[in-house]
Write an enzyme that holds these catalytic residues in place. Structure first.
Site, PDB file in Angstrom:
ATOM      1  N   HIS A 212       0.750  -1.237   0.089  1.00  0.00           N
ATOM      2  CA  HIS A 212       0.025  -0.122  -0.019  1.00  0.00           C
ATOM      3  C   HIS A 212       0.879   1.153  -0.159  1.00  0.00           C
ATOM      4  CE1 HIS A 212      -3.223  -2.655   1.466  1.00  0.00           C
ATOM      5  NE2 HIS A 212      -2.260  -3.284   1.949  1.00  0.00           N
TER       6      HIS A 212
ATOM      7  N   SER B  45      15.511  20.931 -16.378  1.00  0.00           N
ATOM      8  CA  SER B  45      14.359  21.912 -16.399  1.00  0.00           C
ATOM      9  C   SER B  45      14.881  23.432 -17.341  1.00  0.00           C
ATOM     10  CB  SER B  45      13.710  22.404 -15.021  1.00  0.00           C
ATOM     11  OG  SER B  45      13.112  23.524 -15.446  1.00  0.00           O
TER      12      SER B  45
ATOM     13  N   LYS C 103      16.765  21.457 -10.937  1.00  0.00           N
ATOM     14  CA  LYS C 103      15.846  20.135 -11.328  1.00  0.00           C
ATOM     15  C   LYS C 103      17.003  19.212 -12.107  1.00  0.00           C
ATOM     16  CE  LYS C 103      12.362  19.347 -10.806  1.00  0.00           C
ATOM     17  NZ  LYS C 103      11.063  19.275 -11.113  1.00  0.00           N
TER      18      LYS C 103
ATOM     19  N   GLU D 186       9.738   8.307 -16.947  1.00  0.00           N
ATOM     20  CA  GLU D 186       8.282   8.596 -17.211  1.00  0.00           C
ATOM     21  C   GLU D 186       7.950   8.168 -18.499  1.00  0.00           C
ATOM     22  OE1 GLU D 186       7.920  12.610 -15.012  1.00  0.00           O
ATOM     23  OE2 GLU D 186       9.681  12.675 -15.804  1.00  0.00           O
TER      24      GLU D 186
END
Ligand code: ARG
Length: 459
Positions: free
Chosen positions: A153, A274, A280, A287
């Site tokens: 979970h 970024s 970043k 992804e």
């Protein structure tokens, strides 16, 4: 090709609509391979003279070169790859070239060509999968004694060996190898000789073409042969489950490398920055691996919906099987070209992994099982341990900070070794059940996995 029966020219709009060259021209070499086997068989059964067969075969080999070098450009009015190759043959050989298509239809031809094409692709997929499994084995070996929190979970559950974690993905991908093997088997029959749907009055030798094309056997039923695309569904099934597995792995790595988890470090060379925020470092590769899963699943559904409701046997709808197949193969190949290298460059902050569950209650099950070993029924042990957890929560204490006195006050059955026993290393080491996270079990699993990849690889 069918002008005999028609009294009007095909309209240009219809040609543009029905053509499949933008999709199937890449099949040219496989189509020619099928035709050359067909020609050899025709000569064997006496439908072509030996000399005729040789001339056609030579011309087909030349056409193959013309395709590869880009000298032969497909013509849209010739509809598809099959008719373009045949038309070129007739251009080269005249009436002799017009003999090629005897006993054959584009319906059994396209099924043959697609199987030959897929068989080639499967070779590359198998290599990619093997590399991925090897990288996971290497990681599992190297990270066997690194301890990380295991989750259910997405809540911290029990400490586990990071090696055990990598082997979990290994097992998932091992099942994908089995699914790919099933897909490989599904293409291993020769459709040639099924004709348009019913076979042929000519004395074709289907076993001969099957053997020449290195298929294990001819397909058994001509109607089924031209109607079915199960072998493509099998590919899409493999690809979909594989993509789901990659997506889950990518999602984990995105999480574990985020500031909140922070114990997995992604290689700079595999991350992007970024355009606005200078600090970043983004896991775009992961992804995108996760992001490609949707289309791969979509192509499975696309084909299934196309097949639903089609009557026996061949229907032109089946031509639409290609677009999704190419797209899916491209996506899976892209993932396989990156994921293994990505994984081998990930590094681990083992201290941070341990710290991430300091003060947590991941060892609570160990307390309960310790009590079970001392004769306490499990449900009672569970409740007593739960109360000890509550006691710690109320006082801001960690389970492993309790003294023997404190333990005995809370749970009189506690053994004197309990305080010593409550540490992450023992929690992992002692989980010795088969398939469990114990360090020795992980070593065994890696050895077995190596044996699978090196000695009993099925592809
Ligand atoms: N290009 C077609 C396909 O990919 C094969 C041709 C069969 N066409 C036909 N009218 N029987 O399925």
């Amino acid at each position: 090709m069918w002008k005999g029966r028609f009294s009007q020219e095909t309209s240009a709009a219809v040609s543009a609509f029905t053509q499949s060259l933008d999709l199937d021209w890449r099949l040219a070499s496989c189509d020619i391979e099928g035709s050359r086997a067909h020609v050899a068989m025709l000569s064997k059964v006496g439908l072509l003279g030996v000399d005729e067969a040789q001339r056609i075969d030579r011309a087909l080999a030349e056409i193959d070169e013309e395709v590869v070098s880009g000298r032969l450009k497909p013509r849209e009015e010739l509809e598809d790859v099959h008719m373009n190759i045949e038309a070129r043959l007739i251009e080269k050989l005249g009436p002799l070239g017009a003999k090629l298509h005897m006993g054959r239809s584009r319906n059994d031809q396209v099924a043959t060509t697609m199987r030959l094409f897929l068989r080639r692709e499967y070779g590359d997929l198998a290599l990619g999968l093997k590399k991925l499994l090897e990288v996971l084995l290497g990681r599992a070996e190297a990270d066997r004694e690194v301890i990380i929190p295991g989750y259910t979970h997405l809540q911290q559950a029990q400490p586990i060996s990071l090696g055990h974690y990598w082997m979990a993905h290994f097992e998932a991908f091992r099942r994908d190898v089995a699914r790919l093997s099933a897909a490989v088997e599904a293409v291993d029959e020769s459709p040639l000789g099924a004709g348009a749907l019913a076979g042929s009055t000519l004395p074709l030798d289907r076993a001969c073409t099957a053997e020449l094309l290195r298929f294990s056997r001819p397909t058994r039923n001509s109607l089924d042969t031209v109607a079915q695309r199960d072998y493509l569904l099998d590919y899409h099934h493999f690809a979909s489950v594989f993509a789901l597995h990659c997506s889950r792995l990518a999602e984990d790595l995105v999480l574990y490398s985020s500031q909140e988890f922070g114990w997995l470090l992604l290689p700079d060379a595999y991350c992007t920055g970024s355009s606005m925020m200078p600090q970043k470092k983004n896991p775009d590769v992961l992804e995108l691996i996760r992001g490609k899963t949707g289309q791969v699943l979509g192509h499975l559904l696309d084909l299934a919906v196309t097949l639903k409701g089609l009557p026996m046997t061949y229907n032109r709808d089946l031509q639409e099987d290609k677009r999704g197949l190419w797209a899916s193969l491209t996506a899976v190949a892209a993932v396989l070209s990156l994921l293994p290298d990505f994984l081998s460059h990930v590094s681990v902050d083992a201290d941070r992994a341990l710290k991430s569950f300091e003060g947590g209650f991941l060892l609570a099950t160990d307390v309960a099982e310790h009590l079970v070993e001392r004769g306490v029924p499990f449900r009672e042990a569970h409740e007593k341990t739960g109360r000890a957890v509550r006691w710690c929560l109320d006082r801001g204490r960690a389970l492993d900070s309790l003294s023997l006195r404190e333990w005995r006050d809370l749970i009189p059955e506690a053994g004197e070794e309990l305080p010593r026993r409550l540490n992450a290393v023992d929690a992992v080491r002692l989980r010795r059940t088969f398939g469990g996270t114990g360090f020795d079990r992980v070593a065994e699993a890696v050895a077995e996995g190596r044996h699978f990849v090196e000695d009993s690889w099925p592809l």
